[in-house]
Structure formats: C-alpha cells, structure tokens
Design a protein around this motif. Structure first.
Motif, PDB file in Angstrom:
ATOM      1  N   ILE A   1      -7.626  -5.859 -43.001  1.00 37.93           N
ATOM      2  CA  ILE A   1      -7.489  -5.141 -44.896  1.00 37.93           C
ATOM      3  C   ILE A   1      -6.395  -4.426 -44.588  1.00 37.93           C
ATOM      4  CG2 ILE A   1      -8.694  -3.815 -46.246  1.00 37.93           C
ATOM      5  CD1 ILE A   1     -11.468  -3.899 -44.885  1.00 37.93           C
TER       6      ILE A   1
ATOM      7  N   SER B   1      -9.760 -13.632 -48.087  1.00 38.17           N
ATOM      8  CA  SER B   1     -10.387 -13.884 -47.467  1.00 38.17           C
ATOM      9  C   SER B   1     -10.721 -14.353 -46.020  1.00 38.17           C
ATOM     10  CB  SER B   1     -12.187 -14.191 -48.068  1.00 38.17           C
ATOM     11  OG  SER B   1     -13.060 -14.063 -49.565  1.00 38.17           O
TER      12      SER B   1
ATOM     13  N   ALA C   1     -12.883 -10.927 -50.428  1.00 37.92           N
ATOM     14  CA  ALA C   1     -12.179 -10.443 -50.851  1.00 37.92           C
ATOM     15  C   ALA C   1     -12.361  -9.770 -52.180  1.00 37.92           C
ATOM     16  CB  ALA C   1     -10.313 -10.869 -50.687  1.00 37.92           C
TER      17      ALA C   1
ATOM     18  N   ILE D   1     -18.204  -1.819 -45.740  1.00 39.32           N
ATOM     19  CA  ILE D   1     -18.245  -2.323 -43.897  1.00 39.32           C
ATOM     20  C   ILE D   1     -19.730  -2.520 -43.918  1.00 39.32           C
ATOM     21  CG2 ILE D   1     -17.540  -2.854 -41.929  1.00 39.32           C
ATOM     22  CD1 ILE D   1     -14.974  -3.661 -44.219  1.00 39.32           C
TER      23      ILE D   1
ATOM     24  N   ASP E   1      -5.028  -6.573 -49.080  1.00 36.14           N
ATOM     25  CA  ASP E   1      -6.641  -6.846 -49.847  1.00 36.14           C
ATOM     26  C   ASP E   1      -7.052  -7.971 -50.089  1.00 36.14           C
ATOM     27  OD1 ASP E   1      -8.765  -6.268 -49.375  1.00 36.14           O
ATOM     28  OD2 ASP E   1      -8.809  -4.591 -50.956  1.00 36.14           O
TER      29      ASP E   1
ATOM     30  N   GLY F   1     -15.020  -8.159 -52.048  1.00 37.71           N
ATOM     31  CA  GLY F   1     -14.890  -6.361 -50.883  1.00 37.71           C
ATOM     32  C   GLY F   1     -15.879  -5.720 -49.785  1.00 37.71           C
ATOM     33  N   VAL F   2     -16.530  -6.895 -49.620  1.00 32.80           N
ATOM     34  CA  VAL F   2     -17.399  -6.204 -47.993  1.00 32.80           C
ATOM     35  C   VAL F   2     -16.538  -6.959 -47.010  1.00 32.80           C
ATOM     36  CG1 VAL F   2     -18.628  -8.517 -49.543  1.00 32.80           C
ATOM     37  CG2 VAL F   2     -19.516  -5.911 -47.360  1.00 32.80           C
TER      38      VAL F   2
ATOM     39  N   TYR G   1     -14.770 -11.348 -44.307  1.00 30.96           N
ATOM     40  CA  TYR G   1     -13.928 -10.413 -44.782  1.00 30.96           C
ATOM     41  C   TYR G   1     -14.352 -11.586 -46.670  1.00 30.96           C
ATOM     42  CZ  TYR G   1     -11.731  -7.000 -48.232  1.00 30.96           C
ATOM     43  OH  TYR G   1     -11.502  -6.198 -48.841  1.00 30.96           O
TER      44      TYR G   1
ATOM     45  N   ASP H   1     -14.733   1.542 -53.229  1.00 31.73           N
ATOM     46  CA  ASP H   1     -13.765  -0.011 -53.542  1.00 31.73           C
ATOM     47  C   ASP H   1     -14.183  -0.692 -52.491  1.00 31.73           C
ATOM     48  OD1 ASP H   1     -12.527   1.279 -55.801  1.00 31.73           O
ATOM     49  OD2 ASP H   1     -10.877   2.115 -54.588  1.00 31.73           O
ATOM     50  N   ARG H   2     -14.890  -1.010 -51.018  1.00 37.11           N
ATOM     51  CA  ARG H   2     -14.797  -1.894 -50.008  1.00 37.11           C
ATOM     52  C   ARG H   2     -16.306  -1.272 -49.539  1.00 37.11           C
ATOM     53  NH1 ARG H   2     -11.697  -3.326 -53.100  1.00 37.11           N
ATOM     54  NH2 ARG H   2      -9.822  -4.033 -53.346  1.00 37.11           N
TER      55      ARG H   2
ATOM     56  N   TRP I   1     -18.533  -0.615 -55.469  1.00 42.43           N
ATOM     57  CA  TRP I   1     -20.370  -0.698 -54.555  1.00 42.43           C
ATOM     58  C   TRP I   1     -20.875   0.736 -54.492  1.00 42.43           C
ATOM     59  CZ3 TRP I   1     -22.295  -4.870 -52.287  1.00 42.43           C
ATOM     60  CH2 TRP I   1     -21.220  -5.534 -52.240  1.00 42.43           C
TER      61      TRP I   1
END
Length: 362
Positions: free
Chosen positions: A330, A338, A300, A86, A335, A303-304, A298, A83-84, A70
């Motif tokens: 996570i 989902s 997976a 939130i 990780d 990655g959000v 989540y 990478d993630r 992202w």
C-alpha cells in the motif's frame, strides 16, 4: 529426547503472553525489564481493544470507485469513516463482513470450508480445521505430568496418540520464581501450581465439535475425559493416573475456525507492479524482493485489503509476514494497484499444517 548430534529447532513465544507482540509494535522504544511493562514512549497509533465489529453491519462501504470510504461501527456506536480497511481475520465472520460490499473478487476468497482435511489439489475454498484446547491446573507436588516428564519440558509434540497433537506447560513458558527464575512474565504468585495446555488433533475436533460459544456441560466433561485419557496413553501412564481430583481447575475451548489447511497463491502481484510505471513499482522492502510481493490481497478500487497466514504460510510467521507485505504494498505502490485477487490464483494444500494440525511448525 534431544538429538545429541543436531540442535533442536528454536522455539519463540511471548514471555508476557501473546499480547506482548502488539504492545511492542505500539510502543517500540519501551524498555523491557523482566516482568515490568513500562510505557514511557508515546504510542504510534491508537488500538481499540475488546471491540466487537458485527459481521452483519459493522463495516459499510460508503464511497465510490477509486474514491473509497468505509464506515465502521458497533452496537450503535460509530467509530468513524476510514479511507482503507484491512481484514486480518478469516472464517464465517470475515466472509459475512465483506459479503455485502462491492469488493466481490476479494470476498470470494473469504468463503470457508471447515474440515480436518483438504484435497491434495488444494480445493476451491479456504479450509479451516477445528481444534480443542484443554487447559488444566495441577499442584506441582501432585502433578503426574511433572513426575513423568521432569522439570525441563516446556512443550512437546504428540506423535503416538491420534487424538492429540501438542502439549505445553504455560507456567514454564512465562516463568516462575521457583522453577528456573522469572523470565519476563506470569508465574511467581502461584508457584505451587503448574498449568498445562493440551491441543487435540483436527480429526478429534471434528468428531466432537459443538457450538463453541456455548459447549454443553456434558460435552465438556466427555471431551475433557477423552483428552486426559489420550494423554495418559501417550505418556504410558496407568489409566486414571491423571485423576480429576488432582485437577485444581480446567478450561475447555473449541477453536472452531482453527488452522488453514490450504493457502491462496496469486500469480498477478509482480505483473501488476511492473506494469504500473514508476509510481506503482514495488521494490525490495526489508530484504524481500519485488518478486515476493504476494501473500496478501488488495483491492485498490474499493480500498480494502486482507492479510493472514492463509495467504502465505499457516503459522504465526506467515501471518506476520503477510501483514508486513500488505502494508509495504500500500505504501510503496502509490495505493493504486490491486494485487492477489482472483481469478488469477488458486489454493494449495499445506502438508505441514495437515501433519501437525496446529500450523506449519517445520
């Protein structure tokens, strides 16, 4: 009045303001002595404060399935690639933030209705109310609120006036050298002034709703006068007792995306973990069993994740626990799993939030 046979519920608040909570997380080993905030330890992570991430193009997905990446930027400044991501937010901005990303199932839960009520069945979308917050500064010697309530009232729920829900004295929460001594923040410099905050009901907020970023001056005056008149009636004060001449300063704010009146409940988190094998299995964490690993979303593959009170319980505690559960998921699931995503879930109405307008306070 306090019930002599039963103890009143405990009330918790940040004695240095709500900012003391993230500060304590960032600097966990700092000593806290009264009004002092010493930052002697190293921060666990970097916080970018007062940073506006545009909901239109502030977050972009630049990775691929199972290799998420992202990009985050604001006002032309790129903060970097992550990478993630939130989302600890809700309302229109969170909806728009995710609307152009591949996380379609997650985004579908972020679509929002704004209403003072929600269907008994919970409805099809997250529903937020709107609340007015009026803060007034009064001289202690001339305050009609202190005269009628005395010096011991810090906060009170309003049950006898439909336009209002809550009243609190900010200066008594944060401490004052002339009223109970210092209790860790605020107060001291203006001991002759007391600051009160009044919260409206959701029905009142809906009826007089205005553009929250730029409330017209005539609406400000109208809403302030109506809320003050409602407070007078609630306290059985004569009309005009809270005279505007007694108000040293005032601030009116519309909390447009206020309290969630329903919560999303998923039925997939435990099943996903149990089918993931040793790597994906989520065990007990901080006293929370694997069966309780819900209350967050989540994705997976992309990655959000999403956390917030609308995923568990409309309260500060619900928001906190949602974020804690997401971080545990996570870190402990490898990780790769989902959790909480539709279509396996539904919204449920919160009667406690509907009754109080300001969240679940039971």
């Amino acid at each position: 009045n306090k019930d002599k046979t039963n103890s009143s519920p405990s009330m918790y608040y940040g004695v240095n303001g709500m900012g003391s909570l993230p500060t304590a997380i960032t600097y966990p080993s700092n000593p806290q002595h009264g009004n002092e905030k010493k930052k002697t330890s190293q921060p666990l992570f970097q916080i970018e404060q007062d940073t506006w991430i545009s909901p239109n193009n502030g977050v972009k997905f630049i990775g691929s399935t199972n290799n998420p990446k992202w990009s985050v930027q604001t006002n032309g400044k790129k903060y970097g690639s992550f990478d993630r991501v939130i989302i600890a937010h809700n309302g229109k901005c969170a909806d728009r933030l995710m609307s152009k990303t591949p996380a379609k199932a997650l985004h579908s839960t972020l679509r929002t209705n704004f209403s003072p009520t929600v269907p008994a069945g919970g409805g099809k979308r997250m529903t937020l109310n709107s609340i007015y917050s009026l803060t007034v500064a009064l001289g202690k010697d001339t305050s009609p609120l202190s005269r009628i309530l005395g010096d011991g009232v810090v906060a009170a729920f309003v049950r006898n006036e439909p336009s209002l829900k809550f009243l609190t004295c900010q200066t008594r929460k944060h401490g004052s050298s002339s009223a109970g001594g210092r209790r860790g923040g605020g107060g001291g410099d203006d001991d002759d002034v007391e600051v009160w905050t009044i919260l409206s009901s959701a029905q009142f907020g809906k009826k007089y709703k205005a553009p929250q970023e730029n409330i017209p001056a005539e609406t400000v005056l109208q809403v302030e006068n109506l809320m003050l008149a409602s407070l007078e009636r609630s306290l059985s004060l004569k009309e005009g007792t809270i005279d505007r001449k007694l108000i040293l300063d005032s601030r009116l704010q519309l909390w447009g995306a206020g309290v969630p009146l329903n919560t999303w409940s998923s039925t997939t988190a435990t099943a996903a973990a149990s089918g993931a094998g040793e790597k994906g299995q989520v065990g007990e964490t901080a006293g929370t069993p694997a069966a309780a690993n819900t209350g967050f979303l989540y994705d997976a593959e992309n990655g959000v994740g999403v956390c917030g009170d609308w995923l568990l319980d409309p309260s500060i505690g619900g928001a906190w626990e949602s974020g804690r559960r997401l971080s545990c998921w996570i870190s402990q699931s490898g990780d790769v799993q989902s959790s909480g995503l539709p279509p396996n879930g539904s919204f449920s109405a919160s009667q406690a939030a509907a009754d109080s307008s300001i969240g679940n306070v039971r």
